[in-house]
Design a protein around this motif. Structure first.
Motif, short mmCIF file in Angstrom:
data_model
loop_
_atom_site.label_atom_id
_atom_site.label_comp_id
_atom_site.label_asym_id
_atom_site.label_seq_id
_atom_site.Cartn_x
_atom_site.Cartn_y
_atom_site.Cartn_z
N PRO A 68 0.84 -1.21 0.00
CA PRO A 68 0.00 0.00 0.00
C PRO A 68 0.87 1.25 0.00
O PRO A 68 2.08 1.19 0.20
CB PRO A 68 -0.78 -0.12 1.31
N ILE A 69 0.24 2.38 -0.19
CA ILE A 69 0.93 3.66 -0.11
C ILE A 69 1.33 3.90 1.34
O ILE A 69 0.49 3.80 2.23
CB ILE A 69 0.04 4.81 -0.63
N ASP A 70 2.60 4.16 1.57
CA ASP A 70 3.09 4.44 2.93
C ASP A 70 2.61 5.84 3.31
O ASP A 70 2.94 6.82 2.63
CB ASP A 70 4.61 4.36 2.95
N PRO A 71 1.84 5.98 4.38
CA PRO A 71 1.28 7.29 4.73
C PRO A 71 2.35 8.32 5.09
O PRO A 71 2.17 9.51 4.82
CB PRO A 71 0.36 7.01 5.92
N MET A 72 3.45 7.88 5.66
CA MET A 72 4.50 8.84 6.03
C MET A 72 5.29 9.31 4.81
O MET A 72 5.63 10.47 4.68
CB MET A 72 5.46 8.23 7.05
N MET A 73 5.56 8.37 3.90
CA MET A 73 6.40 8.69 2.75
C MET A 73 5.57 9.19 1.55
O MET A 73 6.11 9.79 0.64
CB MET A 73 7.23 7.48 2.33
N GLY A 74 4.29 8.90 1.55
CA GLY A 74 3.43 9.40 0.48
C GLY A 74 3.52 8.64 -0.82
O GLY A 74 3.13 9.15 -1.87
N GLY A 75 4.03 7.43 -0.79
CA GLY A 75 4.13 6.63 -2.01
C GLY A 75 4.35 5.17 -1.67
O GLY A 75 4.50 4.81 -0.51
N ARG A 76 4.35 4.34 -2.70
CA ARG A 76 4.61 2.91 -2.51
C ARG A 76 6.12 2.68 -2.57
O ARG A 76 6.81 3.27 -3.40
CB ARG A 76 3.93 2.08 -3.61
N HIS A 77 6.63 1.81 -1.72
CA HIS A 77 8.05 1.48 -1.70
C HIS A 77 8.35 0.69 -2.99
O HIS A 77 7.88 -0.43 -3.17
CB HIS A 77 8.36 0.65 -0.45
N TRP A 78 9.11 1.31 -3.90
CA TRP A 78 9.31 0.74 -5.23
C TRP A 78 9.95 -0.65 -5.21
O TRP A 78 9.48 -1.55 -5.92
CB TRP A 78 10.10 1.70 -6.12
N PRO A 79 11.01 -0.90 -4.42
CA PRO A 79 11.56 -2.26 -4.40
C PRO A 79 10.52 -3.30 -3.96
O PRO A 79 10.52 -4.43 -4.46
CB PRO A 79 12.72 -2.18 -3.41
N SER A 80 9.62 -2.93 -3.07
CA SER A 80 8.56 -3.85 -2.64
C SER A 80 7.54 -4.07 -3.75
O SER A 80 7.00 -5.17 -3.90
CB SER A 80 7.87 -3.32 -1.39
N VAL A 81 7.27 -3.03 -4.54
CA VAL A 81 6.36 -3.18 -5.68
C VAL A 81 6.98 -4.16 -6.68
O VAL A 81 6.30 -5.08 -7.17
CB VAL A 81 6.08 -1.81 -6.35
N MET A 82 8.27 -4.00 -6.95
CA MET A 82 8.95 -4.91 -7.88
C MET A 82 8.97 -6.33 -7.34
O MET A 82 8.74 -7.29 -8.09
CB MET A 82 10.38 -4.43 -8.15
N ALA A 83 9.21 -6.50 -6.03
CA ALA A 83 9.21 -7.83 -5.42
C ALA A 83 7.83 -8.47 -5.55
O ALA A 83 7.71 -9.67 -5.82
CB ALA A 83 9.64 -7.74 -3.96
N TYR A 84 6.77 -7.67 -5.36
CA TYR A 84 5.41 -8.17 -5.50
C TYR A 84 5.20 -8.73 -6.91
O TYR A 84 4.71 -9.85 -7.08
CB TYR A 84 4.38 -7.07 -5.21
N PHE A 85 5.55 -7.96 -7.94
CA PHE A 85 5.34 -8.43 -9.31
C PHE A 85 6.25 -9.60 -9.64
O PHE A 85 5.84 -10.51 -10.38
CB PHE A 85 5.49 -7.28 -10.31
N ASN A 86 7.46 -9.63 -9.11
CA ASN A 86 8.35 -10.78 -9.34
C ASN A 86 7.74 -12.05 -8.76
O ASN A 86 7.78 -13.10 -9.39
CB ASN A 86 9.74 -10.52 -8.76
N ARG A 87 7.18 -11.96 -7.55
CA ARG A 87 6.52 -13.12 -6.95
C ARG A 87 5.28 -13.51 -7.77
O ARG A 87 5.04 -14.69 -8.01
CB ARG A 87 6.10 -12.83 -5.51
N ARG A 88 4.52 -12.51 -8.17
CA ARG A 88 3.27 -12.76 -8.91
C ARG A 88 3.54 -13.53 -10.20
O ARG A 88 2.74 -14.37 -10.61
CB ARG A 88 2.59 -11.42 -9.21
N TYR A 89 4.68 -13.26 -10.83
CA TYR A 89 4.99 -13.90 -12.11
C TYR A 89 6.07 -14.98 -11.99
O TYR A 89 6.68 -15.36 -12.98
CB TYR A 89 5.36 -12.83 -13.13
N GLY A 90 6.29 -15.47 -10.76
CA GLY A 90 7.18 -16.60 -10.57
C GLY A 90 8.65 -16.30 -10.72
O GLY A 90 9.43 -17.20 -11.02
#
Length: 87
Positions: A47-69
């Motif tokens: 989710p969007i980090d309320p303190m930082m005001g955005g999504r943590h990009w390395p975590s977004v990439m990790a999510y998609f890497n897991r999603r696509y194996g």
């Protein structure tokens, strides 16, 4: 690089990019990304980090890497019951 959002400039790079920048990086239209992100969050998209005001990009990439194996960490098969007396 800077993006213009209403009356302020938002830096496009960094660890917590704007939603518009995330949409651009994922080849999505910003309006479409907003709807898709809500659905993907239920599946584990960070989710969007309320303190930082955005999504943590390395975590977004990790999510998609897991999603696509493409995750580099594989769970190991259990090798049996532990025997603490064997030490």
């Amino acid at each position: 690089m800077y993006l213009v959002a209403s009356d302020k400039r938002i830096k496009a790079g960094g660890l917590f990019p704007s939603e518009a920048e995330i949409a651009r990086r994922l080849s999505q239209e910003p309006a479409e990304w907003a709807a898709k992100a809500k659905v993907l969050e239920r599946d584990g998209l960070p989710p969007i980090d309320p303190m930082m005001g955005g999504r943590h990009w390395p975590s977004v990439m990790a999510y998609f890497n897991r999603r696509y194996g493409l995750s580099s960490i594989e769970p190991l098969q259990p090798d049996g019951e532990e025997n603490l007396n064997a030490i």
